[in-house]
Write an enzyme that holds these catalytic residues in place. Structure first.
Site, PDB file in Angstrom:
ATOM      1  N   GLN A  96      -1.789  -3.542  -1.675  1.00  0.00           N
ATOM      2  CA  GLN A  96      -0.585  -5.012  -0.896  1.00  0.00           C
ATOM      3  C   GLN A  96       1.069  -3.444  -1.320  1.00  0.00           C
ATOM      4  OE1 GLN A  96       0.867  -7.155  -4.883  1.00  0.00           O
ATOM      5  NE2 GLN A  96      -1.249  -7.601  -5.087  1.00  0.00           N
ATOM      6  N   ARG A 145      -0.044  -7.966   1.745  1.00  0.00           N
ATOM      7  CA  ARG A 145      -1.717  -7.066   1.741  1.00  0.00           C
ATOM      8  C   ARG A 145      -2.403  -6.623   2.435  1.00  0.00           C
ATOM      9  NH1 ARG A 145      -0.493 -12.078  -0.357  1.00  0.00           N
ATOM     10  NH2 ARG A 145      -1.346 -12.251  -2.478  1.00  0.00           N
ATOM     11  N   HIS A 153       5.061  -4.168  -0.907  1.00  0.00           N
ATOM     12  CA  HIS A 153       6.086  -4.801  -1.129  1.00  0.00           C
ATOM     13  C   HIS A 153       7.843  -4.069  -1.083  1.00  0.00           C
ATOM     14  CE1 HIS A 153       3.931  -6.372  -4.901  1.00  0.00           C
ATOM     15  NE2 HIS A 153       4.676  -4.981  -5.433  1.00  0.00           N
ATOM     16  N   HIS A 170      -0.584   0.040  -2.834  1.00  0.00           N
ATOM     17  CA  HIS A 170      -1.217   0.307  -4.237  1.00  0.00           C
ATOM     18  C   HIS A 170      -1.748  -1.358  -4.523  1.00  0.00           C
ATOM     19  CE1 HIS A 170       2.367  -2.351  -4.761  1.00  0.00           C
ATOM     20  NE2 HIS A 170       1.247  -3.095  -5.980  1.00  0.00           N
TER      21      HIS A 170
END
Length: 411
Positions: A99, A290, A101, A271
């Site tokens: 994923q 994702r 962010h 990560h």
């Protein structure tokens, strides 16, 4: 509101979670199912319950009723009337999804776009659940494995050479011939988009994933420099058979942490956590894009738009005492304004806790501790126990020789 109050914290039973690790920490009986995350905080989807002497109530509701009392004026002025961080215990038995962010700017734009389109908040294809970014810090409580950031191009090409899977030979050549910022988006797109070989050396579907897994087993058994990483990739392949996220994982650094070591993860860095028990502190957001090792929705164009395509050397962090602070407390470095994580190892003399302008959560991770106030109440924190401390000018003592606690507060 009392000077401190115990928390009752919800458990998230995600499929990748350990059956035993969180029950062992909290002294509760296993349910027989996975217990992946213990949430400590005021996220509206799973808030902790705080008992202020009038029975347990959701922490987010209590904060909404009295934000300045529970957060402090400075925190409300800085972040609004909500707890700006979310504290977790994470127990991974198998790999979490790969994923990334978003930044705050990207989150604001993405949230507005999905709101304008009328995408329901609980829709499987909904990506942006809120308007905020989600930097996070993971501190291992024991041996812990993760994937973090793109490996340098030459090192990935060398790994692909050792795997010797013909369908990925073009990836190795591209990594050596073109700048990483150009080639990495192409490889990630090929891994997640292509159903078969597209003529540029891309992945070839289920047969190639099976071949890659066998090659990972071979290199892992060789004992060479890539053995540990390949063993981790092979375990992820078996956790998620047939998932093309395996090929994306091959582009990332493999990281092993020992107890007390930490990783800071900023926006745009791909990560995945693989195995182990740790405490995780993050901005109070649920925005995740994702990129594999999951059955959930993958927005490939959106993912490519927020990912930072550059090689990084993951920085393994350790805690250090703060200048002028109590030597029993060591703080982990963090660039996030929303949170700060520190570790307290109590000696015979105990620790005085001052927190005049910000809220905090204490989690006991070893031994037993006792919170007390002058001529006031006390609270026992067994291993796995936690407490919420609102801002106050009244000092609080923390005692318990040999106990270890992790402290989450505003950055």
């Amino acid at each position: 509101m009392p000077l401190f109050a115990p928390l009752t914290n919800p458990v998230r039973p995600y499929a990748w979670g350990s059956v035993t690790a969180i029950p062992a920490l909290t002294g509760t009986a296993p349910t027989g199912g996975p217990q992946a995350e213990l949430w400590l905080g005021a996220h509206p989807s799973a808030p902790s319950l705080l008992d202020d002497g009038h029975g347990p109530r959701p922490l987010d509701r209590l904060i909404a009723e009295a934000p300045e009392e529970l957060l402090g004026t400075a925190t409300v002025e800085r972040f609004g009337p909500r707890l700006p961080f979310l504290f977790k215990v994470l127990a991974a038995e198998r790999a979490l999804s790969l994923q990334v962010h978003p930044t705050r700017t990207q989150a604001e734009a993405g949230f507005a776009a999905e709101e304008a389109l009328g995408v329901p908040p609980d829709a499987p294809e909904r990506v942006y659940k809120d308007r905020d970014h989600k930097p996070e810090l993971l501190c291992a409580l024991g041996d812990f494995e993760a994937l973090c950031g793109f490996r340098p191009a030459e090192a990935t090409a060398a790994l692909l050479d050792r795997l010797a899977v013909p369908a990925l030979a073009g990836w190795a050549s591209a990594l050596r011939a073109r700048p990483a910022a150009e080639v990495l988006p192409d490889l990630l797109r090929q891994a997640l988009d292509d159903g078969g070989d597209d003529g540029t050396g891309g992945p070839g579907g289920a047969a190639v994933l099976t071949e890659v897994t066998a090659a990972l087993d071979r290199v892992a058994a060789s004992g060479g420099p890539d053995a540990a990483a390949c063993a981790a990739y092979a375990r992820a392949a078996r956790d998620y058979p047939g998932d093309p996220g395996l090929l994306a994982a091959l582009l990332l650094n493999h990281v092993r942490l020992r107890a007390g070591q930490a990783l800071h993860l900023d926006a745009g860095v791909p990560h995945a956590y693989l195995r182990g028990l740790g405490v995780e502190l993050m901005a109070n957001s649920d925005n995740v894009l994702r990129c594999g090792l999951t059955a959930k929705h993958i927005d490939v164009p959106g993912l490519l738009a927020v990912t930072v395509f550059e090689a990084v050397e993951p920085a393994v962090l350790t805690a250090a005492p703060m200048a002028g602070g109590d030597p029993s407390e060591a703080c982990f470095p963090s660039l996030a304004a929303e949170f700060r994580l520190s570790r307290l190892r109590l000696a015979d003399t105990g620790v005085r806790i001052d927190r005049a302008d910000s809220p905090q959560i204490l989690l006991c991770t070893s031994g037993e501790a006792r919170l007390s106030a002058p001529d006031g109440p006390s609270l026992r924190l067994a291993r796995g126990g936690s407490a919420y401390l609102p801002p106050t000018t009244v000092p609080v003592r923390l005692d318990g020789p040999g106990a270890e606690l992790h402290r989450a507060t505003v950055g």
